[in-house]
Design a protein around this motif. Sequence first.
Motif, PDB file in Angstrom:
ATOM      1  N   SER A 217      40.760  39.276  46.836  1.00  0.00           N
ATOM      2  CA  SER A 217      39.938  40.332  46.263  1.00  0.00           C
ATOM      3  C   SER A 217      40.808  41.225  45.232  1.00  0.00           C
ATOM      4  CB  SER A 217      39.452  41.442  47.161  1.00  0.00           C
ATOM      5  OG  SER A 217      40.268  42.111  47.701  1.00  0.00           O
ATOM      6  N   GLU A 220      40.605  38.774  42.089  1.00  0.00           N
ATOM      7  CA  GLU A 220      39.419  38.798  41.489  1.00  0.00           C
ATOM      8  C   GLU A 220      39.025  40.287  40.708  1.00  0.00           C
ATOM      9  OE1 GLU A 220      36.632  38.153  44.866  1.00  0.00           O
ATOM     10  OE2 GLU A 220      37.060  36.217  44.712  1.00  0.00           O
ATOM     11  N   SER A 222      41.057  42.237  39.612  1.00  0.00           N
ATOM     12  CA  SER A 222      41.930  41.963  37.928  1.00  0.00           C
ATOM     13  C   SER A 222      41.145  41.119  37.141  1.00  0.00           C
ATOM     14  CB  SER A 222      43.089  41.319  38.302  1.00  0.00           C
ATOM     15  OG  SER A 222      43.910  41.214  36.907  1.00  0.00           O
ATOM     16  N   GLY A 223      40.493  40.070  37.401  1.00  0.00           N
ATOM     17  CA  GLY A 223      39.706  39.375  36.450  1.00  0.00           C
ATOM     18  C   GLY A 223      38.292  40.170  36.344  1.00  0.00           C
ATOM     19  N   ASP A 224      38.081  40.927  37.292  1.00  0.00           N
ATOM     20  CA  ASP A 224      36.713  41.572  37.000  1.00  0.00           C
ATOM     21  C   ASP A 224      36.912  42.749  35.950  1.00  0.00           C
ATOM     22  OD1 ASP A 224      34.084  42.064  38.292  1.00  0.00           O
ATOM     23  OD2 ASP A 224      35.105  44.181  38.252  1.00  0.00           O
ATOM     24  N   LEU A 225      38.091  43.295  36.100  1.00  0.00           N
ATOM     25  CA  LEU A 225      38.392  44.357  35.105  1.00  0.00           C
ATOM     26  C   LEU A 225      39.011  43.911  33.789  1.00  0.00           C
ATOM     27  CD1 LEU A 225      40.119  46.755  37.676  1.00  0.00           C
ATOM     28  CD2 LEU A 225      38.215  47.188  36.457  1.00  0.00           C
ATOM     29  N   GLY A 226      38.628  42.652  33.474  1.00  0.00           N
ATOM     30  CA  GLY A 226      38.844  41.923  32.161  1.00  0.00           C
ATOM     31  C   GLY A 226      40.142  41.254  32.088  1.00  0.00           C
ATOM     32  N   ALA A 227      41.172  41.078  32.930  1.00  0.00           N
ATOM     33  CA  ALA A 227      42.337  40.277  32.897  1.00  0.00           C
ATOM     34  C   ALA A 227      41.914  38.849  32.989  1.00  0.00           C
ATOM     35  CB  ALA A 227      43.331  41.042  33.917  1.00  0.00           C
ATOM     36  N   ARG A 228      42.681  38.279  31.810  1.00  0.00           N
ATOM     37  CA  ARG A 228      42.626  36.632  31.848  1.00  0.00           C
ATOM     38  C   ARG A 228      43.569  36.404  32.823  1.00  0.00           C
ATOM     39  NH1 ARG A 228      43.573  37.846  26.562  1.00  0.00           N
ATOM     40  NH2 ARG A 228      45.404  37.377  26.881  1.00  0.00           N
TER      41      ARG A 228
ATOM     42  N   ARG C  48      28.461  37.880  43.819  1.00  0.00           N
ATOM     43  CA  ARG C  48      29.540  37.206  43.325  1.00  0.00           C
ATOM     44  C   ARG C  48      29.234  36.233  41.994  1.00  0.00           C
ATOM     45  NH1 ARG C  48      34.379  37.208  46.060  1.00  0.00           N
ATOM     46  NH2 ARG C  48      34.782  35.159  45.724  1.00  0.00           N
ATOM     47  N   PHE C  53      32.883  35.422  40.150  1.00  0.00           N
ATOM     48  CA  PHE C  53      33.633  34.568  41.033  1.00  0.00           C
ATOM     49  C   PHE C  53      33.233  33.428  41.768  1.00  0.00           C
ATOM     50  CE2 PHE C  53      34.213  39.488  42.096  1.00  0.00           C
ATOM     51  CZ  PHE C  53      34.963  39.721  40.867  1.00  0.00           C
ATOM     52  N   PRO C  73      34.777  35.611  34.689  1.00  0.00           N
ATOM     53  CA  PRO C  73      34.501  37.081  35.165  1.00  0.00           C
ATOM     54  C   PRO C  73      35.102  38.140  34.335  1.00  0.00           C
ATOM     55  CG  PRO C  73      35.354  35.679  36.967  1.00  0.00           C
ATOM     56  CD  PRO C  73      35.406  34.767  35.669  1.00  0.00           C
ATOM     57  N   TYR C  74      36.327  37.564  33.511  1.00  0.00           N
ATOM     58  CA  TYR C  74      36.951  38.607  32.720  1.00  0.00           C
ATOM     59  C   TYR C  74      36.130  38.850  31.439  1.00  0.00           C
ATOM     60  CZ  TYR C  74      39.216  34.139  31.243  1.00  0.00           C
ATOM     61  OH  TYR C  74      39.481  33.081  30.872  1.00  0.00           O
ATOM     62  N   VAL C  78      30.035  43.232  33.721  1.00  0.00           N
ATOM     63  CA  VAL C  78      29.936  44.144  34.671  1.00  0.00           C
ATOM     64  C   VAL C  78      31.270  44.327  35.534  1.00  0.00           C
ATOM     65  CG1 VAL C  78      27.955  42.716  35.101  1.00  0.00           C
ATOM     66  CG2 VAL C  78      29.933  41.722  35.975  1.00  0.00           C
ATOM     67  N   ASN C  79      31.243  45.415  36.372  1.00  0.00           N
ATOM     68  CA  ASN C  79      32.306  45.643  37.057  1.00  0.00           C
ATOM     69  C   ASN C  79      32.072  45.560  38.540  1.00  0.00           C
ATOM     70  OD1 ASN C  79      33.239  46.857  34.323  1.00  0.00           O
ATOM     71  ND2 ASN C  79      34.958  45.675  35.510  1.00  0.00           N
ATOM     72  N   THR C  80      32.930  45.641  39.217  1.00  0.00           N
ATOM     73  CA  THR C  80      32.604  45.528  40.770  1.00  0.00           C
ATOM     74  C   THR C  80      33.653  46.596  41.558  1.00  0.00           C
ATOM     75  OG1 THR C  80      32.534  43.082  40.607  1.00  0.00           O
ATOM     76  CG2 THR C  80      32.700  43.892  42.904  1.00  0.00           C
ATOM     77  N   PHE C  82      34.811  46.547  45.371  1.00  0.00           N
ATOM     78  CA  PHE C  82      35.057  45.660  46.367  1.00  0.00           C
ATOM     79  C   PHE C  82      35.045  46.182  47.536  1.00  0.00           C
ATOM     80  CE2 PHE C  82      36.913  43.688  42.644  1.00  0.00           C
ATOM     81  CZ  PHE C  82      36.295  42.251  43.031  1.00  0.00           C
ATOM     82  N   ASP C  84      36.790  45.924  50.300  1.00  0.00           N
ATOM     83  CA  ASP C  84      38.334  46.498  50.779  1.00  0.00           C
ATOM     84  C   ASP C  84      38.695  47.341  49.760  1.00  0.00           C
ATOM     85  OD1 ASP C  84      38.688  44.294  48.728  1.00  0.00           O
ATOM     86  OD2 ASP C  84      40.096  43.328  50.364  1.00  0.00           O
TER      87      ASP C  84
END
Lengths: 317, 386, 329
Positions: A217, A220, A222-228, C48, C53, C73-74, C78-80, C82, C84
């Motif tokens: 996670s 994920e 990091s990617g979710d926050l825009g990081a390649r 996901r 993801f 995703p990047y 949207v933002n997640t 998590f 945990d």
Amino acid sequence: MTSADTSPASPVTAPDAATRLSDILWRRPRLLIALLIGPPLAWLGIVYLGALFALLAQSFFSIDEFSGQIRYELTLSTYAELFRAYNLDIILRTVAMAASVTVAAAIVAFPIAYYAARYATGRWKAIFYLGIMLPLWSSYLVKVYAWKLILAKEGILGWLFETLHLTWLLEAYLAIPGIGGNSLSVSWTGTFLVFLYVWLPFMILPVQAALERVPPSMLEASGDLGARPGQTLRHVLIPLALPGIIAGSIFTFSLTLGDYIVPQIVGTSARMIGQAVYQYQGTAGNIPLAAAFAVVPILIMAVYLWIAKRKGAFDAL
Amino acid sequence: MKKMLRGATAMTLALSVAQAALAQEMMTEIGEGEGELRIVAWPGYIERGETDENFDWVTGFEEATGCMVRVQTANTSDEMVALMNEGGFDLVTASGDASLRMVAGDRVQPINIGLIPSWNMIDDRLKQAPWHYVDGTHYGVPYMWGPNVLMYSTEVFPEAPTSWSVVFEPQDLPDGQPNEGRVQAYDGPIHIADAALYLMTHQPDLGIESPYELNQEQYDAALDLLRQQRTLVSRYWHDAFIQIDDFQNEGMAASGSWPFQVNLLQGGGAPVASTIPEEGATGWADTTMMHSEADHPNCAYMWMEHTLTSNLMSDLSVWFGANPAVPDACTDGRGMQTAEGCTTNGFDDFERIRFWQTPVTQCDSQEQCVPYYRWVSDYIGVIGGR
Amino acid sequence: MTAAVEFRRVERHYGEVRAVDGVDLSIAQGEFFAMLGPSGSGKTTCLRLIAGFERPTGGEVAIMGAPMGDVPPYRRPVNTVFQDYALFPHLNVRDNVAYGLMIAGQGRAPRRRAADEALEMVALPGYGARKPSELSGGQRQRVALARALVMQPKVLLLDEPLGALDLKLREAMQEELKALQRRLGITFVFVTHDQGEALSMADRVAVFNDGRIVQAGTPEDIYYRPEAPFVADFVGSSNLLPPEVTRRLGLGDGPAALRPEAVRLVSEGGHAARVTGLAFLGTATRLSLDLDGHRMTALIPRGADMPAEGSDVRIGWAPDDLHLMKVSA
């Protein structure tokens, strides 16, 4: 609640000796701990630290210039000898080799460890461990001699380059001063490659352990926050794997610092610290200088760990 | 293969040096064998038919005496001294550059030649050689001697090179290629003596009388020659088997070597031969010496007698390409060696060979010489490019 | 208005396992949408799929009208948050919150300011310099929320964000989340297996089972008008009367759902039942009943006369409260 009081047969029977011992240890957990770690601590303390201090003490003696006998007077002159040009060469040469082996091992180990930590499961994981550990099972000397045959002028690599009509490339590389030589097996590149090979498992395993502790996670997020993926690698994965990389680098760095067999079999014959220790120790009994040389890797490792700590390498622990 | 240096070694050494200060008593009689014998030896010196079944001078001894022989090989004199300093051995086949160090350090004990019945068989030239006979005391039984030959590839040299210059001076070899990267030199400080020997012929005005007794000026000249050699040498040989491998796989053209490597390479069909060039050669004369704290002294004395009387000297001289300390071994058919073989190995060249000795400050030929201790660190510097 | 999130016949199969099996879904902008279901029902996989993801093996996911087929995703708006929290342990709280802005190339000063504002919004002002390991579970949860919100996403995805919190904290956070969502007007997609959480917070709830949406509707629809026995059973502890019982009692021809609080003790009429157990719950007492061989429960408010365990009673309910289902899934 009161069943113990009212039950006809008391559950507390007269204890035998073993039970009594267990009872004492149960009541005094610290005694148990002391019993468990006492012997290994004593071993470490006496054998390791004792030898270390004996070594340290030797390095403060000096050798008589004329008779070659050890003078048992405290002096720093032996350490001053380390700064003579040819001895300083040995230290710098060894540190440069250890540093490049460590960096290369980290770079090579990371993708392997990442694959093993993230993707390998079941049978593949077993194969991975086998592949990493297998070289450790065979004799170190056999491996080094095998590499000598691989790297020799008329060896396997030379043959490969010839078959691919790339001999000119190898020759051009070997013509580079410093890292080149008459053949790979008598060049610093050869020494470097053999070191890289023999110490690689010591880098892969801790890095893999560190990467396995990174929750998926985290990547994920990091990617979710825009990081390649590249940015995730730089900003999340490597910082989190850093304790493992540092642990691995302690192995590869210190093992290279102390080794005296690889540079003797593969390389230009110019000495590294381990060989210098071996030779000074075995010759005319210049134990003080050998001891002073042996202190060098200890100091280097201490400085290295101190810097690593200052740089926050252990923050993610 | 080689013992790891541990911090503990330093401590043990310091203690054992102190113990060794106690005077040594010579043995006066030989008792029952102790069942075991531990020897530090050069590679190829103690053979029991395992490398080649024709060469075995151990099994018979073990059967006759019940002393089981265990061998620890050492590649350089320095390693021999280090192993003897660590202890646990009975005998060592020490060369002249190690023997005096061990005598001076009380690592070896005087030998009672009265307990060695065949002592008189020994070559008269060796009976009182200075590398084991000190102040009227015998510290060992002569074993083998031989030259450090110039080994060369017969593909590169159609005729034997006549001078050591092929390994010291940059030049084109007969095959038209330069010698750079194709020659080797011995990875031991004693190689400075080879350079000094070369200078005795080529720079006579330095006035070198013995390659082991060099004043500062002579020594510096030798080091300069070795620095020049560093640019030609791609790897210094340390381990006999690595040199063998290098002549097979690295395209080596010439190197100082031992007859041992020459024989093994020739036995394997490699195109090599050896010669003693016009400058002469350094050489080794080895002596079986006994540890001052030998655990198995009776077996040790039995072995020393065995070296003189059995097939050992004869077969070893064939195997190693060396010369026996017992001249009869060349001729009496106790082993494979013949008179011609001994001549080939340089039995008659004794006078041309400068045997290894430990350089000391108080030398015979001049006032003050550069001691071995400096040879060690300076040779490290030369190999390191200084 | 374009839907914030749209699923068109979306499938996600892992070999034989159909984690998501033909889901159609449309989430409006500004909606608080809950995905409810037991574990393994496909709700988290759907989340996901929105985050990117996972990639669908069939069908299409669109966000703000744009198909997301090849969008990693990047690059999704949207933002997640998590389950945990996935806070970066090597960064302090402020750097965690500012991470996305740092990646986006914002300068040091503005991103610090934005991070501090976001921390204020989640009621953690002044916590910026701490390490995540020094925070409590609830505080970490807020940091994770701030880290996502600071990116001003079109859609905020929350994966069981309250699961690890204790009861009291969870209830407080439910209200805060809801208030926050109203204030910011962002679309929230909220995954949970807690039906109370879903019903109390969401504008709309989709109930998942076996990779499909069984029913989607307002909390009232889900609670009072379950369209399938699974919904009735999963949402609240409803009494589910199987078809043979409804037929025998002359109530109808299919399965029926009856809320425990709709059951009343009556003196006449109704149906005969036996009390098999009593549990005191404070404001009410829960009766376990045997109705004609079928077990059911009733919640009787405080103040009524309580029958004894083992006694025979008569029970009834208002006809509207019995919800007959069409399907017999």
